[in-house]
Design a protein around this motif. Sequence first.
Motif, short mmCIF file in Angstrom:
data_model
loop_
_atom_site.label_atom_id
_atom_site.label_comp_id
_atom_site.label_asym_id
_atom_site.label_seq_id
_atom_site.Cartn_x
_atom_site.Cartn_y
_atom_site.Cartn_z
N ARG A 225 0.82 -1.21 0.00
CA ARG A 225 0.00 0.00 0.00
C ARG A 225 0.86 1.26 0.00
NH1 ARG A 225 -4.31 -1.36 4.54
NH2 ARG A 225 -5.15 0.67 4.04
N TYR A 227 3.79 2.10 1.64
CA TYR A 227 4.48 2.65 2.79
C TYR A 227 5.99 2.71 2.55
CZ TYR A 227 6.19 3.55 7.44
OH TYR A 227 6.82 4.11 8.51
N ARG B 79 2.60 0.38 -7.78
CA ARG B 79 1.85 -0.03 -6.59
C ARG B 79 0.59 0.80 -6.39
NH1 ARG B 79 6.71 -1.52 -2.39
NH2 ARG B 79 7.53 -3.14 -3.75
N GLY B 83 -3.74 -2.80 -6.48
CA GLY B 83 -4.03 -3.05 -5.07
C GLY B 83 -4.14 -4.54 -4.83
N GLN B 92 -3.51 -7.48 7.52
CA GLN B 92 -3.32 -6.38 6.58
C GLN B 92 -4.08 -5.16 7.06
OE1 GLN B 92 -5.28 -7.12 2.75
NE2 GLN B 92 -6.15 -8.94 3.68
N ASP B 101 -7.56 2.94 8.71
CA ASP B 101 -6.98 1.94 7.83
C ASP B 101 -7.16 2.30 6.37
OD1 ASP B 101 -5.64 -0.68 7.64
OD2 ASP B 101 -7.45 -1.17 6.51
N GLY B 105 -3.07 4.05 3.03
CA GLY B 105 -2.42 4.12 1.73
C GLY B 105 -2.32 5.56 1.23
N ASN B 108 0.43 7.39 2.99
CA ASN B 108 1.73 7.01 2.43
C ASN B 108 2.08 7.81 1.19
OD1 ASN B 108 2.03 5.10 4.38
ND2 ASN B 108 1.22 3.43 3.13
N ALA B 149 -10.34 -3.57 3.64
CA ALA B 149 -9.11 -3.66 2.86
C ALA B 149 -9.37 -3.21 1.42
CB ALA B 149 -8.57 -5.08 2.89
N GLY B 152 -9.65 0.49 1.28
CA GLY B 152 -8.32 1.09 1.35
C GLY B 152 -7.65 1.10 -0.01
N ILE B 153 -7.96 0.08 -0.81
CA ILE B 153 -7.35 -0.01 -2.14
C ILE B 153 -8.04 0.93 -3.12
CG2 ILE B 153 -7.15 -1.54 -4.12
CD1 ILE B 153 -6.47 -3.74 -2.02
N GLN B 156 -7.22 4.57 -3.36
CA GLN B 156 -6.02 4.97 -4.09
C GLN B 156 -6.24 5.03 -5.59
OE1 GLN B 156 -2.30 3.31 -2.74
NE2 GLN B 156 -3.35 2.22 -1.12
#
Lengths: 265, 278
Positions: A225, A227, B79, B83, B92, B101, B105, B108, B149, B152-153, B156
């Motif tokens: 993800r 990091y 990346r 995902g 995860q 959570d 991403g 980051n 999860a 979270g993907i 992005q």
Amino acid sequence: MDKLLLGRYIPGHSWIHQLDPRTKLMASFYYIGIVFLANNWQTYLMMFVATLFMIWLSGIRIGFFLRGVRPLIWLILFTVALQVLFVRGGMVYWHWGWLWITKLGLINGAFIFVRFVLIIFMSTLLTLTTQPLSLADAVESLLKPLRVIRVPVTELALVLQIALRFVPTLMDQTTKIMNAQRARGVDFGEGNIFQQMKAVVPLLIPLFVSSFTTADELATAMEARGYQGGDDRTKYRILRYHQRDWIAAAGMAVLTGLLLLLRAY
Amino acid sequence: MGNVIRVQHLNYTYPEAKHQALTDVSFDVAKGEWLAIIGHNGSGKSTLAKNLNGLLAPESGTVEVAGMTLSEETVWDIRAKVGIVFQNPDNQFVGATVADDVAFGLENRGVPRDEMVKRVDESLERVGMTAFADREPARLSGGQKQRVAIAGIIAQRPEIIILDESTSMLDPAGRQEVLGVIRELKDELNLTVLSITHDIDEAAVAHRIILLNDGKINEIGTPSDIFAHGTDLLRLGLDVPYSEKLKDALIQRGVAMPKAYLDNERLVDYLWTLHSTM
């Protein structure tokens, strides 16, 4: 055990709950500091009333605070007894050899007792009204200046946050492994201390191994993800001071002023 | 622009391993396609997934994702486009709460906070987890954690989503829940889905299936092509449910078992009452 490790946060929406965790953290330390300024009954009474007022503001029953005192009661009584028996001054009520009970000793003992109780109440108030996670955020924010001397504050905060996040997960795993081992005939909490210690081994080894798997998989997921560490990350969680935080600060200032005015010199 | 993934002559060997984990793997994935990758344990499925977003670096051969060739310079951009939903829901989940959570991403990548809040809300909405935004992971089911999860993907804005046995630790209800969300999102967001799986139902919804065996592509075909192999499928890697395998093993040992299909729970119930005399 869950309760013990995760603090004893009691959810609520009181004025105290809504304070910024940084304010609460700093105010608690500050308050514990100024308790030591109190040195006569007026100042102690004032601090006591102020503490009760804050407890009232939090909307949490006094019972929770008294429970906070209980584990420390022997330490408190021991300290109080030392004060009572060794401080001499004023009217003598009783004496035997080098032990004296005097008026001054009794007064000092009472003050020490109140001081202990106030400090415990205040720190209990902090943990009851603040989530561990918010406290971690507060610590990160307050330690930020240390970045100048290259302390990796952001990384440390993430470590702390992930540790808090994984406490319940590890608890779950522990329970599962315990049940699995019980099904295979392991007795936990039976026999003498050596047998009990031996019984923990088949619990610790699988737990240890699975923690490493968890850490490895978590690291992979974090990398997937995006990091990369460092200070380029932005933050989702932000702390903002509001009006009530200034009011709290002002309250502390007023309390300090009154203390300085009323204390004996 | 056709293909969103193009893999050519990919080889990979794990450090200190004697055998190649992937040998001369080549395939293309069209944009918007749903591709299933099946194969038994150790056939190289997860290794392949990790080579697609640079978690592992290909030994030789090329991987192109969304028009970029995977290299040290492009790995972080790739990346962002790919995902992965991993197998274990707990391992995860990085944030302390659902919203944290989903934001991980984005943090980051240094997404500004206003944008982050917007995308977190939107993503949670899409997977139907808005009501759980402040929950801690300990109070979610496995299916819910996998949905987080996924949120979270998609926060992005990826083009490809890889399900690396993401439903294998879930109960049947959780499995349906997760696949349902993926199916909806795939259409809404025009995603390409790669699902690595042992589950026959999950493989059946794919457009094409890649059958991996011992690090090599054994066959690429439509589900009907592949399923025509019948019982050979077991040997080739689609899993018979665990409860069925256990039942077979018990029957072979002479334990009387009912004929009907039992799921895990009912099998456990059956087994523990088997010798009970009460």
